[in-house]
Design a protein around this motif. Structure first.
Motif, PDB file in Angstrom:
ATOM      1  N   GLU A 119     -44.603  45.960 -19.438  1.00  0.00           N
ATOM      2  CA  GLU A 119     -44.105  47.189 -20.067  1.00  0.00           C
ATOM      3  C   GLU A 119     -44.924  47.520 -21.305  1.00  0.00           C
ATOM      4  O   GLU A 119     -45.249  48.676 -21.584  1.00  0.00           O
ATOM      5  CB  GLU A 119     -42.630  47.010 -20.463  1.00  0.00           C
ATOM      6  N   ILE A 120     -45.251  46.473 -22.062  1.00  0.00           N
ATOM      7  CA  ILE A 120     -46.047  46.679 -23.268  1.00  0.00           C
ATOM      8  C   ILE A 120     -47.424  47.227 -22.907  1.00  0.00           C
ATOM      9  O   ILE A 120     -47.926  48.169 -23.520  1.00  0.00           O
ATOM     10  CB  ILE A 120     -46.187  45.346 -24.039  1.00  0.00           C
ATOM     11  N   ILE A 121     -48.013  46.656 -21.858  1.00  0.00           N
ATOM     12  CA  ILE A 121     -49.344  47.108 -21.430  1.00  0.00           C
ATOM     13  C   ILE A 121     -49.293  48.575 -21.006  1.00  0.00           C
ATOM     14  O   ILE A 121     -50.161  49.367 -21.376  1.00  0.00           O
ATOM     15  CB  ILE A 121     -49.863  46.227 -20.274  1.00  0.00           C
ATOM     16  N   SER A 123     -47.291  50.928 -21.998  1.00  0.00           N
ATOM     17  CA  SER A 123     -47.181  51.788 -23.171  1.00  0.00           C
ATOM     18  C   SER A 123     -48.511  51.896 -23.894  1.00  0.00           C
ATOM     19  O   SER A 123     -48.949  52.987 -24.280  1.00  0.00           O
ATOM     20  CB  SER A 123     -46.133  51.231 -24.144  1.00  0.00           C
ATOM     21  N   ALA A 124     -49.156  50.751 -24.085  1.00  0.00           N
ATOM     22  CA  ALA A 124     -50.412  50.743 -24.837  1.00  0.00           C
ATOM     23  C   ALA A 124     -51.482  51.562 -24.132  1.00  0.00           C
ATOM     24  O   ALA A 124     -52.264  52.270 -24.773  1.00  0.00           O
ATOM     25  CB  ALA A 124     -50.888  49.307 -25.043  1.00  0.00           C
ATOM     26  N   SER A 128     -53.412  54.729 -25.873  1.00  0.00           N
ATOM     27  CA  SER A 128     -54.816  54.558 -26.253  1.00  0.00           C
ATOM     28  C   SER A 128     -55.799  55.196 -25.280  1.00  0.00           C
ATOM     29  O   SER A 128     -56.972  55.329 -25.585  1.00  0.00           O
ATOM     30  CB  SER A 128     -55.131  53.065 -26.330  1.00  0.00           C
ATOM     31  N   SER A 129     -55.319  55.546 -24.116  1.00  0.00           N
ATOM     32  CA  SER A 129     -56.175  56.000 -23.014  1.00  0.00           C
ATOM     33  C   SER A 129     -57.233  54.965 -22.641  1.00  0.00           C
ATOM     34  O   SER A 129     -58.339  55.296 -22.257  1.00  0.00           O
ATOM     35  CB  SER A 129     -56.789  57.372 -23.295  1.00  0.00           C
ATOM     36  N   PHE A 130     -56.884  53.688 -22.816  1.00  0.00           N
ATOM     37  CA  PHE A 130     -57.677  52.601 -22.248  1.00  0.00           C
ATOM     38  C   PHE A 130     -57.221  52.387 -20.803  1.00  0.00           C
ATOM     39  O   PHE A 130     -56.101  52.746 -20.447  1.00  0.00           O
ATOM     40  CB  PHE A 130     -57.391  51.284 -22.989  1.00  0.00           C
ATOM     41  N   THR A 131     -58.104  51.805 -20.000  1.00  0.00           N
ATOM     42  CA  THR A 131     -57.688  51.295 -18.708  1.00  0.00           C
ATOM     43  C   THR A 131     -57.722  49.774 -18.814  1.00  0.00           C
ATOM     44  O   THR A 131     -58.789  49.173 -18.879  1.00  0.00           O
ATOM     45  CB  THR A 131     -58.654  51.746 -17.601  1.00  0.00           C
ATOM     46  N   VAL A 132     -56.548  49.184 -18.890  1.00  0.00           N
ATOM     47  CA  VAL A 132     -56.470  47.743 -19.126  1.00  0.00           C
ATOM     48  C   VAL A 132     -56.667  46.984 -17.821  1.00  0.00           C
ATOM     49  O   VAL A 132     -55.996  47.260 -16.830  1.00  0.00           O
ATOM     50  CB  VAL A 132     -55.112  47.372 -19.759  1.00  0.00           C
ATOM     51  N   SER A 133     -57.598  46.050 -17.828  1.00  0.00           N
ATOM     52  CA  SER A 133     -57.859  45.280 -16.616  1.00  0.00           C
ATOM     53  C   SER A 133     -57.157  43.921 -16.651  1.00  0.00           C
ATOM     54  O   SER A 133     -56.722  43.421 -15.629  1.00  0.00           O
ATOM     55  CB  SER A 133     -59.359  45.077 -16.433  1.00  0.00           C
ATOM     56  N   HIS A 134     -57.075  43.349 -17.825  1.00  0.00           N
ATOM     57  CA  HIS A 134     -56.360  42.078 -17.935  1.00  0.00           C
ATOM     58  C   HIS A 134     -55.971  41.863 -19.387  1.00  0.00           C
ATOM     59  O   HIS A 134     -56.353  42.632 -20.261  1.00  0.00           O
ATOM     60  CB  HIS A 134     -57.210  40.917 -17.426  1.00  0.00           C
ATOM     61  N   HIS A 135     -55.225  40.794 -19.625  1.00  0.00           N
ATOM     62  CA  HIS A 135     -54.795  40.565 -21.005  1.00  0.00           C
ATOM     63  C   HIS A 135     -54.655  39.073 -21.256  1.00  0.00           C
ATOM     64  O   HIS A 135     -54.642  38.275 -20.314  1.00  0.00           O
ATOM     65  CB  HIS A 135     -53.441  41.230 -21.255  1.00  0.00           C
ATOM     66  N   SER A 136     -54.555  38.738 -22.522  1.00  0.00           N
ATOM     67  CA  SER A 136     -54.233  37.369 -22.893  1.00  0.00           C
ATOM     68  C   SER A 136     -53.241  37.420 -24.037  1.00  0.00           C
ATOM     69  O   SER A 136     -53.494  38.059 -25.050  1.00  0.00           O
ATOM     70  CB  SER A 136     -55.472  36.622 -23.365  1.00  0.00           C
TER      71      SER A 136
ATOM     72  N   TYR B 138     -54.094  40.225 -26.674  1.00  0.00           N
ATOM     73  CA  TYR B 138     -55.317  40.979 -26.432  1.00  0.00           C
ATOM     74  C   TYR B 138     -55.206  41.690 -25.097  1.00  0.00           C
ATOM     75  O   TYR B 138     -54.968  41.048 -24.076  1.00  0.00           O
ATOM     76  CB  TYR B 138     -56.527  40.053 -26.378  1.00  0.00           C
ATOM     77  N   ILE B 142     -61.262  49.108 -20.475  1.00  0.00           N
ATOM     78  CA  ILE B 142     -62.362  50.043 -20.699  1.00  0.00           C
ATOM     79  C   ILE B 142     -61.813  51.217 -21.490  1.00  0.00           C
ATOM     80  O   ILE B 142     -60.803  51.809 -21.100  1.00  0.00           O
ATOM     81  CB  ILE B 142     -62.914  50.547 -19.350  1.00  0.00           C
TER      82      ILE B 142
END
Lengths: 157, 157
Positions: A119-121, A123-124, A128-136, B138, B142
């Motif tokens: 859910e956090i991803i 929203s972020a 931000s208009s990022f495309t998130v591929s993975h997280h840590s 983190y 992109i």
DNA sequence: ATGTCTGCAAAGCTTTTGCACTGAT
DNA sequence: ATCAGTGCAAAAGCTTTGCAGACAT
């Protein structure tokens, strides 16, 4: 350790990626992929190097670094930096999504899962208009064993 | 950059910590603390070293590393490893809690806040019996600028 | 046959360490 | 007066790079 189906699937992913990018399908690249997918924990380059050497499949460190970069790019491997000097890596396909609790005193790493992270991803990404591929997600703290030791040290002071 | 109140508060935290641990209150340690709290972004040791040199306050790299360790221990500084070679640091007192979106292509870092992370930490602490002191989330992906560039590269292929 | 990939060794960077000197207590 | 802390330079550890040779295409 690793089922045959996963092994063939990740090979296929790598093959597709190499062909798409016009890279060569060298035996070293597949050997490294296999070795990584036979690991069940986080590993560093040196460990991978030693393990392959012990199995009489010798590859140079340079090739390990090069190949790991490719595997990172096609999402088959994830890179971590838990605060030690060297980076740790981890296979990424069909691994249950998980995050890490790290003891800042003894270095112990515990994995945990929490679906709320998604859910956090979401929203972020929107904001931000990022495309998130993975997280840590790293939670740093003191594990229960170290807590006991620290308490007894304090008691002696 | 930094209000007088924050400056005196963090000095006090450092003094308390040094006295508690029986460490000396050297001028270098306070100079380094001041310099760190005048930074508004993430910084690495080399930048800190150069900045202090430029201000004619010369300290050795060894002392910077030593002092940063103390500041980490007393919670006045947070250490990050965004996947570059060198660690990045950040002041930790009275900074609004935030996390990081990192562009894996250009290295851009964007900060964001999400209170739901605290719920995840609370759950993880219960399950693991860790005492979590801080965390780093983190999100790798992109950014919109790089996405545009990549799209135009693909179009040319 | 070509040009990319590999292996090796050297170089590069960040961080740590050893040692003599300085200065906070 | 002590001895922890500092500065300097050398060492250590991880990662990258340059180049000659190997091999996937």
């Amino acid at each position: 350790m690793i089922c045959a189906e996963t092994k063939s699937t990740v090979r296929k992913i790598l093959i597709d990626y190499l062909e798409h990018k016009g890279h060569r399908k060298t035996p070293e690249r597949f050997a490294i992929l296999d070795e990584i997918y036979s690991q069940d924990t986080h590993f560093d380059i040196e460990t991978l190097y030693i393990n392959m050497k012990n199995k009489n499949y010798q590859v140079s460190r340079a090739t390990l670094y090069n190949t790991i970069d490719l595997l990172l790019e096609c999402g088959l491997v994830i890179k971590h930096q838990f605060g030690k000097n060297s980076s740790l890596y981890e296979k990424a396909y069909e691994c249950k999504q998980h995050d890490h609790l790290i003891c800042t005193r003894c270095g112990k790493v515990i994995e945990f899962c929490d679906p709320r992270i998604q859910e956090i991803i979401n929203s972020a990404q929107k904001i931000s208009s990022f495309t998130v591929s993975h997280h840590s997600l790293y939670l740093y703290g003191i594990c229960s064993d170290c807590k006991k030791e620290l308490d007894s040290v304090d008691a002696n002071e």
